[in-house]
Design an enzyme around this catalytic site. Sequence first.
Site, PDB file in Angstrom:
ATOM      1  N   ALA A  17      -8.141 -21.363   2.417  1.00  0.00           N
ATOM      2  CA  ALA A  17      -9.206 -21.134   3.398  1.00  0.00           C
ATOM      3  C   ALA A  17      -8.690 -20.863   4.805  1.00  0.00           C
ATOM      4  CB  ALA A  17     -10.154 -22.337   3.425  1.00  0.00           C
ATOM      5  N   ARG A  22      -0.879 -16.879  12.342  1.00  0.00           N
ATOM      6  CA  ARG A  22       0.520 -16.588  12.688  1.00  0.00           C
ATOM      7  C   ARG A  22       1.081 -15.396  11.921  1.00  0.00           C
ATOM      8  NH1 ARG A  22       3.331 -22.124  11.592  1.00  0.00           N
ATOM      9  NH2 ARG A  22       5.202 -20.834  11.881  1.00  0.00           N
ATOM     10  N   ASN A 178       6.012 -34.925   2.648  1.00  0.00           N
ATOM     11  CA  ASN A 178       4.849 -34.639   1.821  1.00  0.00           C
ATOM     12  C   ASN A 178       4.620 -33.135   1.743  1.00  0.00           C
ATOM     13  OD1 ASN A 178       2.361 -34.638   0.501  1.00  0.00           O
ATOM     14  ND2 ASN A 178       1.215 -35.103   2.381  1.00  0.00           N
ATOM     15  N   ASN A 235       3.706 -19.401   6.630  1.00  0.00           N
ATOM     16  CA  ASN A 235       2.716 -19.313   7.699  1.00  0.00           C
ATOM     17  C   ASN A 235       3.007 -18.190   8.675  1.00  0.00           C
ATOM     18  OD1 ASN A 235       0.952 -21.765   7.220  1.00  0.00           O
ATOM     19  ND2 ASN A 235       2.985 -22.711   7.256  1.00  0.00           N
ATOM     20  N   ARG A 324       9.492   6.534 -11.489  1.00  0.00           N
ATOM     21  CA  ARG A 324       8.144   6.124 -11.126  1.00  0.00           C
ATOM     22  C   ARG A 324       7.383   5.658 -12.370  1.00  0.00           C
ATOM     23  NH1 ARG A 324       5.769  11.087  -8.022  1.00  0.00           N
ATOM     24  NH2 ARG A 324       3.914   9.749  -8.063  1.00  0.00           N
ATOM     25  N   LYS A 342       8.394  10.889 -13.284  1.00  0.00           N
ATOM     26  CA  LYS A 342       7.101  10.195 -13.259  1.00  0.00           C
ATOM     27  C   LYS A 342       6.331  10.510 -14.532  1.00  0.00           C
ATOM     28  CE  LYS A 342       3.381  11.732 -11.896  1.00  0.00           C
ATOM     29  NZ  LYS A 342       2.095  12.201 -12.522  1.00  0.00           N
ATOM     30  N   ALA A 414      18.451  30.486 -15.859  1.00  0.00           N
ATOM     31  CA  ALA A 414      18.381  29.964 -14.496  1.00  0.00           C
ATOM     32  C   ALA A 414      17.457  30.817 -13.639  1.00  0.00           C
ATOM     33  CB  ALA A 414      19.779  29.921 -13.884  1.00  0.00           C
ATOM     34  N   ARG A 431      12.879  36.840 -14.314  1.00  0.00           N
ATOM     35  CA  ARG A 431      13.354  37.151 -12.974  1.00  0.00           C
ATOM     36  C   ARG A 431      13.569  38.653 -12.890  1.00  0.00           C
ATOM     37  NH1 ARG A 431      18.810  33.885 -14.237  1.00  0.00           N
ATOM     38  NH2 ARG A 431      20.028  35.498 -15.274  1.00  0.00           N
TER      39      ARG A 431
END
Length: 455
Positions: A17, A22, A178, A235, A324, A342, A414, A431
């Site tokens: 809560a 900070r 504590n 904190n 990825r 990916k 290529a 090409r």
Amino acid sequence: MTEIATPRPFAAVILAAGKGTRMKSDTHKVLHPIAGRPMLMHLLAGIEALSPVAEVVVTGAGREQVEAAVASRGVRVALQEPQLGTAHAVQQAETALEGFDGDVLILYGDVPMVQTETCARMLARLHDSDMPAAVVLGFRPADPLAYGRILLDQHGMIARMVEYKDATEQERAVDLCNSGLMAVRAADLWPLLARVGCDNAAGEYYLPDIVMLALADGRASAVIEAEAWEVAGVNSRAELAGVEADWQMRRRAQAMADGATLIAPETVWFAYDTSVGRDVTIEQNVVFAPGVRVADGAVIRAFSHLEGAEVGSGALIGPYARLRPGAVIGEKAHIGNFVEVKNVTFGVGAKANHLTYLGDGEVGAGANIGAGTIFCNYDGFFKNRTIVGEGAFVGSNSALVAPVTIGRGAIIAAGSTITTDVAADALALVRPDQQEKPGWAARFRTRSAEKKAAG
């Protein structure tokens, strides 16, 4: 995670809560990540192996963020408003646990590293033959700072608990501190909380006061101890970085103990769920984001970044590679320098060694992807797949415009831009014919120099 039995059914109450001022962040404090997972999720994951009957998160400031984070987990939420101290915070969970007659484990959302085994020890100690009223988790830090102190009697039970602000100099000299974590029977907890007052330096309702109230009733409480790192609170950004650094140090040690070689351990960063097999070698400055599994014998070379990826046994990744989510690299495959993968399944022994982007597709076993090749997977609206068959050879500087399939054993010359499927064992050459104009370059340089001289 192996399930651990507890003496009785228990519920976990997690306090979250606080404003976390900070941290100076728009993100709630307990949602800041350590090793790629929010602190609150570390706690919830840690107690899963104990099979709690219920989990209650007490929220306050920034409640919407916390509630959204736990919405899919079946976690109960209680609101503390206003925030009048830790005893008051726990008290807000009483309604959420109405009718529950087991044990209550009290944790803190900004103390994320407490171990499952430690929680189990707390609950077990609660049911030892002396039947303590409560079990408090203590620790002995190198510098006790402003922690509350725990003073023990001659029998090792708690004689006094005192907040630092209210402690005498003699009490502050005690090094048993504590942590704030506690286990209490529900039947004892709620009546004790109802009796807690706020006559102290901060004017707050302190949770540790229930220990002294129980003692006044003739019922002593016990303490068990944990290592200081396990109860380190967060904190501030600096404390967050400190807990992260400590977690990484211990995880690196575990990886090496399990049979991995880390060339420069202090430069390797793991995620909370990173899985690394035996005889894996990890070079300098490698980062594992969540969701990575590395099989036995793989090599992850320097400056590579892996996330949501699987690396097969004996595979070679990097240096300077990026895997990825959805990247599945087969056994003995090679993903080389400045190659990004990916959502591609990469077959056994396949290679992409240089300067390549492979997104959304499949590369068959033994295929070779030349330098500068691109899987053109996105048309501005949809992602499309590229399939490269087994043993195919894709020449350097080729663009494969998805959706497209390169057949088994095909060769792509290529510099080709491939927009339609290529048959197995075929040569695809896209090409223009090379043209040569003798003497043109010399004439061009002469004309240009004359123009420049003329001003």
